[in-house]
Design an enzyme around this catalytic site. Structure first.
Site, PDB file in Angstrom:
ATOM      1  N   ASN A 160       0.809  -1.224   0.000  1.00 41.26           N
ATOM      2  CA  ASN A 160       0.000   0.000   0.000  1.00 41.26           C
ATOM      3  C   ASN A 160       0.840   1.271   0.000  1.00 41.26           C
ATOM      4  O   ASN A 160       0.502   2.250  -0.669  1.00 41.26           O
ATOM      5  CB  ASN A 160      -0.982  -0.004   1.185  1.00 41.26           C
ATOM      6  N   GLU A 259       3.373  -5.068  12.317  1.00 47.07           N
ATOM      7  CA  GLU A 259       2.371  -3.996  12.203  1.00 47.07           C
ATOM      8  C   GLU A 259       1.309  -4.517  11.265  1.00 47.07           C
ATOM      9  O   GLU A 259       1.553  -4.671  10.068  1.00 47.07           O
ATOM     10  CB  GLU A 259       3.019  -2.705  11.693  1.00 47.07           C
ATOM     11  N   CYS A 293      -3.373   1.158   6.575  1.00 41.70           N
ATOM     12  CA  CYS A 293      -3.775   0.442   7.793  1.00 41.70           C
ATOM     13  C   CYS A 293      -4.424   1.365   8.806  1.00 41.70           C
ATOM     14  O   CYS A 293      -5.185   0.912   9.672  1.00 41.70           O
ATOM     15  CB  CYS A 293      -2.572  -0.261   8.399  1.00 41.70           C
ATOM     16  N   GLU A 472       7.289   0.643  16.235  1.00 41.16           N
ATOM     17  CA  GLU A 472       8.334   1.207  15.386  1.00 41.16           C
ATOM     18  C   GLU A 472       8.343   2.715  15.602  1.00 41.16           C
ATOM     19  O   GLU A 472       7.378   3.296  16.075  1.00 41.16           O
ATOM     20  CB  GLU A 472       8.067   0.881  13.921  1.00 41.16           C
TER      21      GLU A 472
END
Length: 491
Positions: A160, A259, A293, A472
């Site tokens: 993405n 993630e 996301c 992160e």
């Protein structure tokens, strides 16, 4: 299939691009048209092993021991070179994703040099903990931490935001002295190989950065995550694939950073500035055709402003322009693939069967010319569903959202938290106390108030539940990519 080497996207191992020869390959497809623009060499187990071996050799040859100033200098040169080759990266991102050029310029490619510079600055300024300990006999001891590179890191990148998320992972990994083997998504192979050229030009030693192309199970992804010489895995993608990565790594007990997906909620209170909320919500629902996301798929709106907010969102959806990616007037691109478009359409069909009242969109548009061969989906909004319906519980990952009214603050919080995911939320209110209060009660990794996608690269990024493990960004990245050793010296 083409035999023209200029139209091949190749694996990059030990400082060189690997000749595809007669090995396996697959199509690179432009999602805006459905046309094949290149062939991609699929890495077999041997190529993956060579990549991991070259990364290990680079560490042993001194990369892990290079002074921080040397590594920081390479990262900063890489950032400069990305800017010098900005248009090449734009072309690679557009060919891979079909996203509008305005987004690629302002977000995707712009963030790549920012990631390199941010982590160069963080590593250059990083310090370590130390403690003076009083001993039982009246003496003292000094405890201090030494951090060493994790080693060879598998970097698995989604489709993405391919360049943005690639550099988001590679920059801190290299800054901390690791070597990496990157597996881009099979849908977006272009920018990872282009970055190899930039890093080589920036002076990165051979073997420190490697790229292997392919798929997941039975291909490069599985070969990489199951390799016995991989010291850690960082993965961004679906929750189902993240779970599989954990199972693959578990027998060797290697650290993972995951993630994963989300079913993100926004809460709109009736004291809000409606225009401001509609502006923010239209971004959080439709940015990158909903393929982020962090995008909002559930919007809970207090009843007093429900009709006004819904009307504003419908107008915003109708104002979006689907079109040629290179046209500056295009606001919205295609979905990434025919497979993903079919999945999103199936979810919308399910929503209708569950009783959704579709207010706008709901299917594939007719755009004319060659765009009709692409993987397009209309921006879609519906009402009429609740949290008991599958469509309001399962991630869709498209330009869609369900709109639901609520009465009280406690009800809104309960609705937003009624999910197995926990990545992000957004709260829209003009009551500052309420904003702090509600944002703090969200079971998520990122909680915005009166904004969305506003990021400080020093802050932690990640989710809870099905949305992932670990963080992160900032010190969180530096800690994941290093192993601490405590040194205790009796004084």
């Amino acid at each position: 299939m083409t035999d023209d080497a200029s139209q091949w996207i190749r694996n990059y191992v030990d400082g060189s691009f690997v000749d595809p020869g007669w090995g396996l390959s697959f199509d690179a497809v432009d999602p805006s048209t459905g046309h094949v623009y290149a062939r991609v060499h699929e890495a077999d187990r041997d190529v993956v092993d060579r990549a991991v071996t070259s990364a290990r050799r680079a560490l042993d040859d001194g990369w892990a021991d290079r002074p921080v100033a040397d590594r920081v200098g390479i990262l900063r040169r890489a950032a400069d070179l990305i800017e010098e080759r900005f248009d090449e990266f734009i072309a690679a991102e557009l060919a891979d994703t079909g996203k509008p050029i305005t987004q690629a310029r302002s977000l995707d490619v712009a963030r790549a040099p920012a990631n390199f510079r941010a982590f160069a600055d963080m590593v250059a300024a990083a310090g370590e903990q130390s403690f003076t300990t009083e001993t039982a006999d009246g003496g003292r001891a000094l405890n201090y931490t030494v951090r060493k590179p994790l080693g060879v890191v598998a970097v698995i990148v989604p489709w993405n935001l391919p360049l943005l998320l690639l550099t988001w992972k590679v920059a801190p990994a290299l800054a901390c002295g690791n070597a990496v083997v990157v597996k881009p998504s099979e849908d977006t192979p272009g920018s990872a190989s282009l970055l190899a050229e930039v890093l080589e030009q920036a002076g990165l030693p051979r073997g420190v950065y490697n790229v292997v192309h392919g798929f997941g199970a039975g291909s490069a992804g599985e070969f990489l995550t199951s390799h016995p010489k991989i010291d850690g895995v960082t993965f961004t993608g679906s929750s189902a694939t993240g779970s599989h990565v954990m199972k693959t790594v578990a027998p060797r007990v290697r650290p993972v950073s995951l993630e994963l997906g989300g079913k993100n909620a926004a809460i709109v209170f009736d004291d809000v500035d409606v225009d401001e909320a509609v502006n923010g919500l239209s971004r959080s629902i439709f940015t990158n055709t909903g393929q982020v996301c962090l995008c909002t798929e559930r919007v809970y709106i207090q009843k007093n402003v429900f009709d006004d907010v819904v009307a504003g969102l419908v107008d915003a959806a109708n104002a979006l322009t689907l079109g040629v990616p290179t046209d500056p007037g295009t606001t919205t691109g295609p979905l990434i693939s025919a497979k993903h478009r079919d999945k999103v359409q199936a979810c919308l069909d399910l929503a209708v069967s569950e009783g959704a009242d579709v207010l706008v969109g709901g299917g594939a548009p007719t755009l004319g010319t060659e765009l009709d061969g692409g993987f397009w989906m209309q921006p879609t909004l519906w009402t009429g569903l609740t949290n008991v319906d599958r469509t309001m519980r399962e991630e869709i990952f498209g330009p869609v959202a369900g709109l639901v009214p609520f009465d009280t603050e406690d009800e809104a919080i309960a609705l937003a938290n009624d999910t197995e995911y926990g990545l992000a939320s957004a709260v829209w209110t003009n009551d500052l106390r309420r904003g702090h209060r509600v944002a703090g009660r969200m079971n998520v990794g990122l909680s915005w108030v009166n904004t969305w996608y506003l990021r400080d690269l020093r802050s932690p990024f990640g989710g809870v539940g099905l949305s992932g493990i670990g963080r992160e960004g900032g010190e969180s990245s530096l800690h994941f990519y290093t192993e601490p050793t405590n040194v205790c010296v009796r004084l």
